[in-house]
Scaffold this motif. Structure first.
Motif, PDB file in Angstrom:
ATOM      1  N   ILE A  37       0.828  -1.162  -0.052  1.00 41.54           N
ATOM      2  CA  ILE A  37      -0.015   0.075  -0.014  1.00 41.54           C
ATOM      3  C   ILE A  37       0.858   1.078  -0.077  1.00 41.54           C
ATOM      4  CG2 ILE A  37      -1.809   1.389   1.316  1.00 41.54           C
ATOM      5  CD1 ILE A  37      -2.497  -1.419   2.561  1.00 41.54           C
ATOM      6  N   ASP A  38       0.573   2.082  -0.869  1.00 47.87           N
ATOM      7  CA  ASP A  38       1.128   3.414  -0.835  1.00 47.87           C
ATOM      8  C   ASP A  38       0.820   4.379   0.383  1.00 47.87           C
ATOM      9  OD1 ASP A  38       2.434   2.793  -3.231  1.00 47.87           O
ATOM     10  OD2 ASP A  38       1.165   3.600  -4.511  1.00 47.87           O
ATOM     11  N   GLY A  39       1.763   5.129   0.814  1.00 50.29           N
ATOM     12  CA  GLY A  39       1.498   6.039   1.923  1.00 50.29           C
ATOM     13  C   GLY A  39       1.856   5.607   3.067  1.00 50.29           C
ATOM     14  N   GLU A  40       1.944   6.444   4.388  1.00 52.03           N
ATOM     15  CA  GLU A  40       2.245   5.626   5.615  1.00 52.03           C
ATOM     16  C   GLU A  40       1.259   5.399   6.274  1.00 52.03           C
ATOM     17  OE1 GLU A  40       4.736   8.591   7.753  1.00 52.03           O
ATOM     18  OE2 GLU A  40       5.961   8.902   5.780  1.00 52.03           O
ATOM     19  N   ILE A  41      -0.119   6.060   6.161  1.00 54.70           N
ATOM     20  CA  ILE A  41      -1.225   5.630   6.809  1.00 54.70           C
ATOM     21  C   ILE A  41      -2.420   5.141   5.832  1.00 54.70           C
ATOM     22  CG2 ILE A  41      -3.214   6.666   8.145  1.00 54.70           C
ATOM     23  CD1 ILE A  41      -0.651   6.415   9.561  1.00 54.70           C
ATOM     24  N   PHE A  42      -2.909   3.858   6.191  1.00 57.46           N
ATOM     25  CA  PHE A  42      -3.951   3.428   5.275  1.00 57.46           C
ATOM     26  C   PHE A  42      -5.449   3.675   5.951  1.00 57.46           C
ATOM     27  CE2 PHE A  42      -6.466  -0.268   3.718  1.00 57.46           C
ATOM     28  CZ  PHE A  42      -6.635  -0.131   2.498  1.00 57.46           C
ATOM     29  N   SER A  43      -6.406   4.108   5.495  1.00 61.31           N
ATOM     30  CA  SER A  43      -7.714   4.279   6.010  1.00 61.31           C
ATOM     31  C   SER A  43      -8.568   3.125   5.263  1.00 61.31           C
ATOM     32  CB  SER A  43      -7.958   5.547   5.658  1.00 61.31           C
ATOM     33  OG  SER A  43      -9.375   5.801   6.063  1.00 61.31           O
ATOM     34  N   TYR A  44      -9.365   2.401   5.825  1.00 62.74           N
ATOM     35  CA  TYR A  44     -10.245   1.388   5.313  1.00 62.74           C
ATOM     36  C   TYR A  44     -11.333   1.133   6.138  1.00 62.74           C
ATOM     37  CZ  TYR A  44      -8.127  -1.797   8.672  1.00 62.74           C
ATOM     38  OH  TYR A  44      -7.851  -2.342   9.761  1.00 62.74           O
ATOM     39  N   SER A  45     -12.380   0.390   5.664  1.00 55.89           N
ATOM     40  CA  SER A  45     -13.633   0.027   6.303  1.00 55.89           C
ATOM     41  C   SER A  45     -13.652  -1.705   6.428  1.00 55.89           C
ATOM     42  CB  SER A  45     -14.823   0.371   5.324  1.00 55.89           C
ATOM     43  OG  SER A  45     -14.956   1.651   4.900  1.00 55.89           O
ATOM     44  N   ILE A 106      -1.660 -12.829  -4.377  1.00 51.09           N
ATOM     45  CA  ILE A 106      -1.562 -11.416  -4.329  1.00 51.09           C
ATOM     46  C   ILE A 106      -2.889 -10.703  -4.310  1.00 51.09           C
ATOM     47  CG2 ILE A 106      -0.243  -9.268  -5.524  1.00 51.09           C
ATOM     48  CD1 ILE A 106       1.642 -11.582  -6.817  1.00 51.09           C
ATOM     49  N   PHE A 107      -2.898  -9.923  -3.334  1.00 53.63           N
ATOM     50  CA  PHE A 107      -4.411  -9.504  -3.262  1.00 53.63           C
ATOM     51  C   PHE A 107      -4.246  -7.837  -3.521  1.00 53.63           C
ATOM     52  CE2 PHE A 107      -4.038 -12.629   0.009  1.00 53.63           C
ATOM     53  CZ  PHE A 107      -5.369 -13.329  -0.218  1.00 53.63           C
ATOM     54  N   GLU A 108      -5.693  -7.330  -3.888  1.00 55.77           N
ATOM     55  CA  GLU A 108      -5.659  -6.004  -4.337  1.00 55.77           C
ATOM     56  C   GLU A 108      -5.642  -5.166  -2.952  1.00 55.77           C
ATOM     57  OE1 GLU A 108      -6.247  -4.428  -7.008  1.00 55.77           O
ATOM     58  OE2 GLU A 108      -6.427  -6.163  -8.408  1.00 55.77           O
ATOM     59  N   GLU A 109      -6.183  -3.944  -2.976  1.00 57.35           N
ATOM     60  CA  GLU A 109      -5.936  -3.131  -1.591  1.00 57.35           C
ATOM     61  C   GLU A 109      -6.775  -3.670  -0.768  1.00 57.35           C
ATOM     62  OE1 GLU A 109      -7.948   1.107  -1.086  1.00 57.35           O
ATOM     63  OE2 GLU A 109      -5.968   1.442  -1.990  1.00 57.35           O
ATOM     64  N   PRO A 110      -6.658  -3.895   0.665  1.00 57.40           N
ATOM     65  CA  PRO A 110      -7.396  -4.583   1.669  1.00 57.40           C
ATOM     66  C   PRO A 110      -8.768  -3.757   1.621  1.00 57.40           C
ATOM     67  CG  PRO A 110      -5.427  -4.189   2.564  1.00 57.40           C
ATOM     68  CD  PRO A 110      -5.282  -3.335   1.152  1.00 57.40           C
ATOM     69  N   TYR A 111      -9.770  -4.707   1.824  1.00 58.66           N
ATOM     70  CA  TYR A 111     -11.300  -4.372   1.897  1.00 58.66           C
ATOM     71  C   TYR A 111     -11.492  -3.025   0.884  1.00 58.66           C
ATOM     72  CZ  TYR A 111     -10.118  -6.634   6.128  1.00 58.66           C
ATOM     73  OH  TYR A 111      -9.767  -7.596   6.847  1.00 58.66           O
TER      74      TYR A 111
END
Length: 179
Positions: A37-45, A106-111
């Protein structure tokens, strides 16, 4: 979130309708997720984030018999899609001519995706019987998912198959109780 309910009971008639609206959002450091995942913080549902849920119940009692109808509707929950599969080699210890490698998913972006909307209709008829002065029996005849809708339970990433919840399912229930 918001939760609204209306309940009505008058004589032999009972009715209920409930609606829930919610949004669940988490944040995590991308290093803690072990994902690409790009970036330092990942926001998800997360998987339990169900935005909309509507429930209805209607029952009617005539003499000793209670008939009930319930209907549920829920919006799709988040899940992680599969991007691809790969066979990884441990180079230089393994060569493709001697070893096919170790399977990796290999998975896509989580959730990053949502399952389809879910809804079902259930019906039942119930009656109680006095067996003796000390015992009674409750009998119920009913069906789950009356219109036999395919409602996804989960997506199996190993087989790439949809796993469904219960199809049309008639049932009989007997319960013995001491009074």
């Amino acid at each position: 979130g918001v939760d609204a309910r209306v309940e009505f009971q008058r004589g032999p008639v009972y009715a209920f309708i409930g609606y829930g609206l919610s949004t669940v959002n988490y944040e995590a450091a991308t290093d803690d997720l072990g994902a690409w995942i790009d970036g330092e913080i990942f926001s998800y549902s997360p998987p339990h984030d169900q935005r909309h849920q509507l429930s209805t119940v209607f029952s009617y009692e005539f003499r000793d018999i209670t008939t009930s109808i319930s209907w549920e509707l829920g919006s799709g929950r988040p899940y992680t899609q599969v991007h691809s599969f790969d066979l990884a080699l441990d180079i230089p210890d393994q060569t493709p001519t001697e070893n096919i490698g170790t399977a990796h998913t290999i998975f896509e972006e989580p959730y990053g995706a949502r399952l389809p909307t879910y809804h079902r209709l259930d019906v039942s008829v119930e009656r109680s019987f006095d067996l003796t002065g000390r015992f009674a029996m409750d009998a119920e005849l009913g069906a789950i998912n009356v219109y036999n809708r395919n409602n996804i339970f989960y997506y199996d990433v190993n087989t790439l198959q949809r796993e469904e919840q219960s199809p049309f399912l008639p049932y009989i229930s007997l319960r013995l109780r001491a009074e």
